[in-house]
Design a protein around this motif. Structure first.
Motif, PDB file in Angstrom:
ATOM      1  N   LEU A  30      98.015  78.761 129.170  1.00  0.00           N
ATOM      2  CA  LEU A  30      97.751  79.841 130.121  1.00  0.00           C
ATOM      3  C   LEU A  30      98.777  80.959 130.023  1.00  0.00           C
ATOM      4  N   ASP A  31     100.050  80.622 129.874  1.00  0.00           N
ATOM      5  CA  ASP A  31     101.067  81.675 129.811  1.00  0.00           C
ATOM      6  C   ASP A  31     100.902  82.552 128.570  1.00  0.00           C
ATOM      7  N   VAL A  32     100.520  81.957 127.458  1.00  0.00           N
ATOM      8  CA  VAL A  32     100.302  82.727 126.233  1.00  0.00           C
ATOM      9  C   VAL A  32      99.077  83.633 126.404  1.00  0.00           C
ATOM     10  N   ALA A  33      97.987  83.071 126.932  1.00  0.00           N
ATOM     11  CA  ALA A  33      96.771  83.856 127.138  1.00  0.00           C
ATOM     12  C   ALA A  33      97.035  85.054 128.045  1.00  0.00           C
ATOM     13  N   LEU A  34      97.732  84.823 129.132  1.00  0.00           N
ATOM     14  CA  LEU A  34      98.019  85.917 130.055  1.00  0.00           C
ATOM     15  C   LEU A  34      98.953  86.947 129.431  1.00  0.00           C
ATOM     16  N   ASP A  35      99.876  86.492 128.587  1.00  0.00           N
ATOM     17  CA  ASP A  35     100.771  87.427 127.897  1.00  0.00           C
ATOM     18  C   ASP A  35      99.997  88.386 126.994  1.00  0.00           C
ATOM     19  N   ILE A  36      98.915  87.912 126.395  1.00  0.00           N
ATOM     20  CA  ILE A  36      98.135  88.791 125.508  1.00  0.00           C
ATOM     21  C   ILE A  36      96.966  89.454 126.239  1.00  0.00           C
ATOM     22  N   GLY A  37      96.905  89.243 127.546  1.00  0.00           N
ATOM     23  CA  GLY A  37      95.949  89.980 128.363  1.00  0.00           C
ATOM     24  C   GLY A  37      94.561  89.393 128.459  1.00  0.00           C
ATOM     25  N   ILE A  38      94.436  88.089 128.252  1.00  0.00           N
ATOM     26  CA  ILE A  38      93.122  87.466 128.411  1.00  0.00           C
ATOM     27  C   ILE A  38      93.238  86.276 129.358  1.00  0.00           C
ATOM     28  N   TYR A  39      92.114  85.888 129.916  1.00  0.00           N
ATOM     29  CA  TYR A  39      92.052  84.713 130.771  1.00  0.00           C
ATOM     30  C   TYR A  39      91.173  83.689 130.064  1.00  0.00           C
ATOM     31  N   PRO A  40      91.664  82.462 129.865  1.00  0.00           N
ATOM     32  CA  PRO A  40      90.896  81.454 129.135  1.00  0.00           C
ATOM     33  C   PRO A  40      89.501  81.213 129.711  1.00  0.00           C
ATOM     34  N   GLY A  41      89.302  81.463 130.986  1.00  0.00           N
ATOM     35  CA  GLY A  41      87.980  81.312 131.590  1.00  0.00           C
ATOM     36  C   GLY A  41      86.965  82.315 131.054  1.00  0.00           C
ATOM     37  N   ASP A  42      87.453  83.375 130.418  1.00  0.00           N
ATOM     38  CA  ASP A  42      86.566  84.375 129.828  1.00  0.00           C
ATOM     39  C   ASP A  42      86.300  84.096 128.350  1.00  0.00           C
ATOM     40  N   ALA A  43      86.634  82.903 127.878  1.00  0.00           N
ATOM     41  CA  ALA A  43      86.507  82.569 126.458  1.00  0.00           C
ATOM     42  C   ALA A  43      85.079  82.772 125.944  1.00  0.00           C
ATOM     43  N   ASP A  44      84.083  82.377 126.725  1.00  0.00           N
ATOM     44  CA  ASP A  44      82.689  82.536 126.275  1.00  0.00           C
ATOM     45  C   ASP A  44      82.351  84.006 126.026  1.00  0.00           C
ATOM     46  N   ARG A  45      82.684  84.838 126.991  1.00  0.00           N
ATOM     47  CA  ARG A  45      82.362  86.262 126.870  1.00  0.00           C
ATOM     48  C   ARG A  45      83.119  86.912 125.714  1.00  0.00           C
ATOM     49  N   ILE A  46      84.407  86.621 125.614  1.00  0.00           N
ATOM     50  CA  ILE A  46      85.221  87.216 124.560  1.00  0.00           C
ATOM     51  C   ILE A  46      84.717  86.801 123.193  1.00  0.00           C
ATOM     52  N   ALA A  47      84.430  85.520 123.027  1.00  0.00           N
ATOM     53  CA  ALA A  47      83.950  85.020 121.728  1.00  0.00           C
ATOM     54  C   ALA A  47      82.581  85.611 121.397  1.00  0.00           C
ATOM     55  N   ARG A  48      81.703  85.705 122.382  1.00  0.00           N
ATOM     56  CA  ARG A  48      80.373  86.264 122.143  1.00  0.00           C
ATOM     57  C   ARG A  48      80.469  87.714 121.685  1.00  0.00           C
TER      58      ARG A  48
END
Length: 56
Positions: A30-48
């Motif tokens: 989570l800390d890495v994801a937030l550092d790069i400006g993404i939320y892991p819960g948005d993984a589906d949308r981002i990947a799509r």
């Protein structure tokens, strides 16, 4: 001329890329994801969007 088999191969490659991208994003600490400006819960949308393009 694109054949049905070519279309199925492309779809399978795209889906594999989508799954891999989604899993990598979802499994980021989570800390890495937030550092790069993404939320892991948005993984589906981002990947799509990354694989299939931004929805109209």
């Amino acid at each position: 001329m694109i054949t049905v088999i070519d279309m199925l191969k492309t779809a399978a490659r795209n889906y594999a890329a989508y799954r891999q991208t989604r899993d990598e994003i979802a499994n980021l600490p989570l800390d890495v994801a937030l550092d790069i400006g993404i939320y892991p819960g948005d993984a589906d949308r981002i990947a799509r969007e990354a694989v299939y393009g931004k929805a109209a």
